[in-house]
Scaffold this active site. Structure first.
Site, mmCIF file in Angstrom:
data_model
loop_
_atom_site.group_PDB
_atom_site.id
_atom_site.type_symbol
_atom_site.label_atom_id
_atom_site.label_comp_id
_atom_site.label_asym_id
_atom_site.label_seq_id
_atom_site.Cartn_x
_atom_site.Cartn_y
_atom_site.Cartn_z
ATOM 1 C CB SER A 249 -0.937 -0.065 1.206
ATOM 2 O OG SER A 249 -2.095 0.653 0.919
ATOM 3 C CE LYS A 253 0.029 5.204 -1.900
ATOM 4 N NZ LYS A 253 -0.987 4.570 -2.665
ATOM 5 C CD1 TRP A 340 -7.956 3.456 -1.715
ATOM 6 C CD2 TRP A 340 -9.526 4.680 -2.734
ATOM 7 N NE1 TRP A 340 -7.778 4.766 -1.337
ATOM 8 C CE2 TRP A 340 -8.726 5.544 -1.947
ATOM 9 C CE3 TRP A 340 -10.576 5.235 -3.471
ATOM 10 C CZ2 TRP A 340 -8.950 6.920 -1.863
ATOM 11 C CZ3 TRP A 340 -10.793 6.613 -3.392
ATOM 12 C CH2 TRP A 340 -9.990 7.435 -2.604
ATOM 13 C CG HIS A 390 -5.744 -2.517 0.612
ATOM 14 N ND1 HIS A 390 -4.990 -2.180 -0.491
ATOM 15 C CD2 HIS A 390 -5.247 -1.791 1.641
ATOM 16 C CE1 HIS A 390 -4.088 -1.274 -0.132
ATOM 17 N NE2 HIS A 390 -4.212 -1.026 1.158
HETATM 18 C C1 GCU Z 1 -5.360 4.899 1.817
HETATM 19 C C2 GCU Z 1 -4.748 5.660 0.651
HETATM 20 C C3 GCU Z 1 -3.978 4.739 -0.285
HETATM 21 C C4 GCU Z 1 -2.998 3.895 0.494
HETATM 22 C C5 GCU Z 1 -3.714 3.181 1.625
HETATM 23 C C6 GCU Z 1 -2.801 2.385 2.550
HETATM 24 O O1 GCU Z 1 -6.381 4.081 1.358
HETATM 25 O O2 GCU Z 1 -5.767 6.345 -0.015
HETATM 26 O O3 GCU Z 1 -3.296 5.488 -1.268
HETATM 27 O O4 GCU Z 1 -2.339 2.998 -0.357
HETATM 28 O O5 GCU Z 1 -4.355 4.118 2.434
HETATM 29 O O6 GCU Z 1 -1.638 2.710 2.695
HETATM 30 O O7 GCU Z 1 -3.305 1.431 3.163
#
Ligand code: GCU
Length: 409
Positions: A249, A253, A340, A390
């Site tokens: 997540s 990144k 998402w 997720h």
């Molecule tokens: C939120 C955010 C995402 C990210 C996520 C996470 O949903 O919008 O961009 O990847 O958190 O880190 O769990």
């Protein structure tokens, strides 16, 4: 329709494939001035650098300066940890700049019985003590986001949260398969809140400065930098053969940006990294630049805000971030219910980056059809779409280990 997410009203997320805008994918193999790239040498000399600099200045933000001092200390070690399966070390890394210091701890498990092991390096969300029930793992002091399910309150981790995230780390299996694990609590590098007064950024400020400059680093770049500082230690540990950087997540990144900025990582794994990770911005499916800059204003450089709800003027897209990792092995993983994060956009960017891998004679993702769920495709570039939501699961780790065995060891 508008929905209120954080600071500004943002358009509601689109989840309808028929409403994905028509867009042209910026070609990794044509320079900004229109020149065609035909081999890996031209790629490295003419194209890779300009793409890198764009991401650095306009998306994640630049690291402002070099450190003044770096130090590390093994503060705890047990050669018979986890019932004799592993060597455990806890290492404090100290970063010093302008007479300010930031410390973070690496938890390292290495399989016993191997002289040198490949290691997965990945951040955890709530503390090294959450990834295992090993009672000897140090609980972090740094700010921690409250989470009732994980038993974290008053912004501080305690004994109550030991082992709460074990399911996300297949530590036993890693050790059985000859892999080690290195993990760091990301909040020790930069607490994940819209506040630039603390964490790594603050070490680098001139007098009176309170936040990074427009083109300088947000939190994702700071976390990526922290992974490289963990690597400074790991690459000198004689029991480690190579390091594969992993992240889930927001931390996926960070792992991708770490992979792009530091070629000492021999492989990169992006687990459900979504918007600002592996997903294509220009599809505007699920989370968009507007959403992410609005909910997490501290993640990217200030300069990235001009692209909020203006994806069409962005001259790059995230397949070019993936291409910066070429020719090193790269695994992108999605989950079906993680809309998402735009699973299809994560797949397409992997596919679009493949031609850069091709310049090095490495196999990317040559499928034109969206792959079936739970049917991983593993080449130097790999992709899977897992059923479920997720998260990071044992299934994900099984695939990463199978792939690493052939491509990333
Ligand atoms: C939120 C955010 C995402 C990210 C996520 C996470 O949903 O919008 O961009 O990847 O958190 O880190 O769990």
């Amino acid at each position: 329709t508008l929905t209120t997410l954080g600071l500004m009203a943002q358009p509601e997320a689109n989840y309808d494939e028929t409403k994905v805008p028509k867009f042209s994918v910026p070609d990794p193999l044509t320079t900004f001035s229109g020149e065609a790239i035909t081999d890996s040498q031209e790629w490295e000399e003419k194209r890779k650098l300009e793409i890198y600099q764009f991401f650095e200045k306009q998306i994640y933000g630049k690291v402002p300066a070099l450190l003044d001092e770096y130090s590390f200390k093994v503060i705890e070690q047990d050669n018979q940890a986890l019932e004799g399966k592993a060597q455990r070390k806890q290492i404090t890394v100290g970063l010093k700049k302008n007479n300010r210091t930031l410390n973070f701890n690496i938890l390292l498990y290495l399989p016993n019985g191997n002289e040198k092991a490949p290691v997965f390096l990945g951040y955890n969300f709530h503390g090294n003590h959450t990834v295992t029930d090993d009672p000897n793992v140090i609980i972090p002091e740094a700010w921690n986001e409250n989470n009732a399910d994980l038993k974290i309150s008053s912004n501080k981790a305690t004994e109550a949260s030991r082992g709460v995230r074990m399911h996300r780390w297949s530590i036993d299996k890693m050790l059985d398969n000859g892999y080690g694990l290195a993990t760091v609590y990301y909040g020790e590098i930069d607490p994940d809140k819209n506040d630039f007064s603390d964490g790594l950024h603050s070490l680098f400020y001139a007098e009176e400065q309170t936040k990074p400059k427009t083109n300088e680093w947000g939190s994702i770049a700071a976390w990526a930098y922290g992974l490289s500082r963990a690597m400074d230690y790991l690459e000198n540990d004689t029991n480690i053969s190579n390091v594969i950087v992993f992240g889930h997540s927001r931390l996926g990144k960070a792992a991708l940006w770490a992979g792009a900025t530091d070629d000492r990582f021999s492989g990169v794994i992006s687990n459900n990294s979504g918007c600002g990770g592996a997903a294509l911005f220009k599809r505007k499916f699920g989370e968009t630049i507007g959403h992410i800059n609005n909910s997490f204003p501290h993640w990217f450089s200030e300069s990235f805000k001009k692209y909020s709800n203006k994806e069409e003027i962005l001259p790059v897209d995230q397949h070019q971030l993936l291409a910066l990792i070429a020719p090193r092995p790269l695994y992108v993983a999605s989950a079906v219910e993680d809309e998402w994060a735009d699973p299809k956009g994560e797949f397409l960017s992997t596919q679009y980056a493949s031609k850069v891998y091709g310049l090095y004679g490495k196999k990317g993702i040559d499928l034109t059809e969206f792959p079936e769920t739970d049917r991983p495709i593993q080449q130097t570039m790999a992709y899977h779409m897992r059923s479920g939501k997720h998260d990071v699961t044992a299934y994900d780790w099984d695939q990463y280990m199978t792939w690493a065995e052939t491509f990333a060891k």
